[in-house]
Design a protein around this motif. Structure first.
Motif, short mmCIF file in Angstrom:
data_model
loop_
_atom_site.label_atom_id
_atom_site.label_comp_id
_atom_site.label_asym_id
_atom_site.label_seq_id
_atom_site.Cartn_x
_atom_site.Cartn_y
_atom_site.Cartn_z
N HIS A 34 28.96 53.65 95.27
CA HIS A 34 27.56 53.90 96.15
C HIS A 34 27.88 55.39 96.52
CE1 HIS A 34 27.08 49.69 96.53
NE2 HIS A 34 25.93 49.85 96.87
N GLU A 35 27.27 56.34 95.78
CA GLU A 35 27.09 57.75 96.12
C GLU A 35 25.84 58.32 96.55
OE1 GLU A 35 29.16 60.32 93.58
OE2 GLU A 35 31.13 58.89 93.19
N PRO A 36 25.53 59.12 97.50
CA PRO A 36 24.35 59.67 98.01
C PRO A 36 23.92 60.30 96.71
CG PRO A 36 25.94 60.23 99.39
CD PRO A 36 26.73 59.40 98.44
N GLY A 37 22.44 60.10 96.04
CA GLY A 37 21.93 60.94 95.22
C GLY A 37 22.12 60.23 93.78
N MET A 38 23.04 59.20 93.80
CA MET A 38 23.50 58.73 92.64
C MET A 38 23.29 57.37 92.64
SD MET A 38 24.25 61.32 90.18
CE MET A 38 25.26 60.54 89.14
N ALA A 39 22.35 56.89 92.84
CA ALA A 39 22.16 55.36 92.98
C ALA A 39 22.36 54.58 91.61
CB ALA A 39 20.63 55.12 93.20
N VAL A 40 22.29 55.01 90.33
CA VAL A 40 22.64 54.66 89.28
C VAL A 40 23.99 54.26 89.06
CG1 VAL A 40 23.16 56.57 88.08
CG2 VAL A 40 21.82 54.55 86.69
N LEU A 41 24.98 54.79 89.80
CA LEU A 41 26.32 54.45 89.67
C LEU A 41 26.54 53.25 90.47
CD1 LEU A 41 28.04 58.09 90.46
CD2 LEU A 41 27.42 57.06 88.10
N ALA A 42 25.73 52.70 91.38
CA ALA A 42 25.90 51.32 91.84
C ALA A 42 25.15 50.18 91.05
CB ALA A 42 25.34 51.33 93.32
N GLY A 43 24.80 50.63 89.91
CA GLY A 43 23.87 49.56 89.14
C GLY A 43 24.92 49.09 87.88
N LEU A 44 24.13 48.11 87.36
CA LEU A 44 24.65 47.31 86.17
C LEU A 44 23.82 47.63 85.08
CD1 LEU A 44 26.90 45.27 85.18
CD2 LEU A 44 24.99 43.52 85.31
N HIS A 45 24.08 48.33 84.15
CA HIS A 45 23.29 48.70 82.62
C HIS A 45 23.19 47.53 81.62
CE1 HIS A 45 21.41 51.72 80.34
NE2 HIS A 45 21.90 51.29 79.50
N ILE A 46 22.27 47.12 81.45
CA ILE A 46 22.15 46.06 80.45
C ILE A 46 21.63 46.18 79.08
CG2 ILE A 46 21.02 43.61 80.13
CD1 ILE A 46 21.23 43.41 83.10
N GLU A 47 22.01 46.15 78.25
CA GLU A 47 21.55 46.32 76.85
C GLU A 47 21.53 44.94 75.98
OE1 GLU A 47 23.08 50.33 75.05
OE2 GLU A 47 24.82 49.41 76.33
N ALA A 48 20.44 44.41 75.88
CA ALA A 48 20.45 43.23 75.17
C ALA A 48 19.59 43.34 73.82
CB ALA A 48 19.19 42.26 76.04
N SER A 49 20.26 42.58 72.89
CA SER A 49 19.73 42.49 71.47
C SER A 49 19.59 40.98 70.98
CB SER A 49 20.56 43.12 70.49
OG SER A 49 22.01 42.60 70.41
N HIS A 50 19.22 40.62 69.79
CA HIS A 50 19.10 39.19 69.56
C HIS A 50 20.48 38.74 69.35
CE1 HIS A 50 17.47 35.91 67.26
NE2 HIS A 50 18.03 35.92 66.36
N GLU A 51 21.49 39.58 69.09
CA GLU A 51 22.81 38.96 68.99
C GLU A 51 23.73 39.12 70.11
OE1 GLU A 51 24.40 41.16 65.71
OE2 GLU A 51 23.06 40.02 63.98
N ALA A 52 23.50 39.67 71.17
CA ALA A 52 24.50 40.10 72.08
C ALA A 52 23.65 40.80 73.39
CB ALA A 52 25.83 40.79 71.75
N ILE A 53 24.56 40.78 74.67
CA ILE A 53 24.10 41.49 75.54
C ILE A 53 25.49 42.17 76.22
CG2 ILE A 53 24.39 39.19 76.96
CD1 ILE A 53 22.05 40.29 79.10
N ALA A 54 25.19 43.46 76.43
CA ALA A 54 26.15 44.07 76.77
C ALA A 54 26.04 44.56 78.24
CB ALA A 54 26.54 45.37 76.00
N LEU A 55 27.05 44.50 79.20
CA LEU A 55 26.77 44.86 80.81
C LEU A 55 28.03 46.08 80.95
CD1 LEU A 55 27.39 41.11 82.18
CD2 LEU A 55 25.25 42.29 81.43
#
Length: 360
Positions: free
Chosen positions: A140-161
């Motif tokens: 958790h850093e001020p002005g950088m909310a994305v650093l507290a998030g989980l990035h999800i990439e989903a395709s037909h074959e897999a889901i990457a976290l």
């Protein structure tokens, strides 16, 4: 006439950070009465010794502490004041968590009639473990909310976290129990990590969790359980794929017992740690390299190497690895190190070393 050493309300307001109107309010409420009031003009004057109390009063009100509790803190000893502060903060955190959960329920109900875009269907315990492991790399850093998030990439074959705090990067790939994204299409988004953490208990108890994209978030649908809504973060996630692609081949590889390495790190006295990797194994030392270290047996290939880490970077990267042994892929003393299970590669963590001072 007032004492010449006393401050008028305007000067005292500047010293304390409180406005003149606030000082009048706190005087009338008995929290901070002036040292003297001119009986003719009604002007209020304060003593320099009152600045510390006024400053503490301002700081306590800045964290939304009720006046009754403020008075108790100001008049209490250090231990009692600390206890009251802890109770107040805990109450705020609990209220915020409750509000967040209620808001999520309301959002889920508002969007119940909106059809979601299927992303993936995963076994609940598997998804919960993966999310928990990867979220250790958030911050958790001020002005950088994305650093507290989980990035999800989903395709037909897999889901990457994926998650990163800029010093670590953790990523895990899961195979969906039921493919949801159409072939040759992908869904990408960054989900609020705190929302996901709040949902993990329910997710872990569900045999199957269907993830759907809805406006401004994702919906977790579980049989016979209440849907959970998690917000999307709309800042750009760091370009982790570019970083992964630019890593280059490992020049040194060491496979070591996870439990032994963690035990040595737990007993290490400093905030930084130095690893000496050679044919003899992995030597864990203080960063000055002069004191003796602890030699761990390891399978090592490639060039000998010395590398240093912040303990707060290395320890969580090792502790979340899957399996009894961890594999360290190293590329030099100033390059990211890949840490993963020696026999399961679906969870990978990158850890950034600290600058190596060759004069040490």
């Amino acid at each position: 006439m007032p004492n010449s050493e006393l401050m008028p309300i305007g000067a005292f307001a500047q010293c304390s950070g409180l406005t003149a109107s606030a000082l009048r309010f706190y005087a009338d409420s008995g929290l901070l009465p002036p040292a003297e009031v001119d009986p003719v003009s009604g002007y209020r004057y304060y003593d320099a010794d009152q600045v510390s109390r006024a400053t503490a009063l301002r700081q306590l009100r800045e964290i939304a502490m009720p006046l009754a509790v403020v008075e108790a803190v100001l008049d209490a000893g250090a231990d009692e004041a600390a206890r009251l502060l802890d109770e107040h903060v805990a109450r705020i955190v609990d209220d915020a968590a409750t509000a967040r959960q209620k808001a999520a329920v309301i959002k889920s109900a508002l969007g119940a009639s909106v059809p979601g875009l299927p992303i993936a269907a995963l076994k609940g315990p598997v998804l919960a473990d993966a999310v928990e492991q990867v979220l250790t790399a958030t911050a958790h850093e001020p002005g950088m909310a994305v650093l507290a998030g989980l990035h999800i990439e989903a395709s037909h074959e897999a889901i990457a976290l994926t998650a990163t705090d800029r010093y670590r990067l953790s990523t895990r790939t899961l195979v969906p129990a039921v493919p949801a994204v159409p072939a040759e299409q992908t869904w990408v988004g960054t989900v609020d990590g705190d929302d996901l953490r709040a949902a993990l208990t329910t997710v872990r108890r569900s045999a199957l969790v269907r993830i759907e994209a809805v406006p401004h978030g994702i919906r977790l649908r579980m049989p016979e359980r209440e849907d959970r809504y998690c917000r999307l973060l709309f800042q750009d996630f760091p370009d982790h794929r570019l970083m992964l692609a630019s890593l280059g081949e490992a020049t040194t590889r060491a496979t070591v017992s996870k439990d032994l390495l963690l035990r040595v790190l737990e007993e290490h006295p400093g905030e930084r740690v130095s690893l000496h990797i050679s044919d003899h194994g992995v030597d864990v030392r203080p960063p000055n390299d002069e004191d003796p270290g602890v030699q761990l047996p390891a399978t090592v290939t490639g060039a000998a190497l010395r590398i240093r880490f912040e303990m707060t970077t290395l320890y969580p990267a090792v502790s979340t690895a899957i399996g009894p042994d961890v594999m360290l892929d190293l590329r030099g003393h100033d390059r990211p190190v890949t840490i993963r299970s020696a026999d399961r590669g679906d969870l990978t963590t990158l850890a950034m070393p600290v600058k190596f001072d060759h004069s040490a």
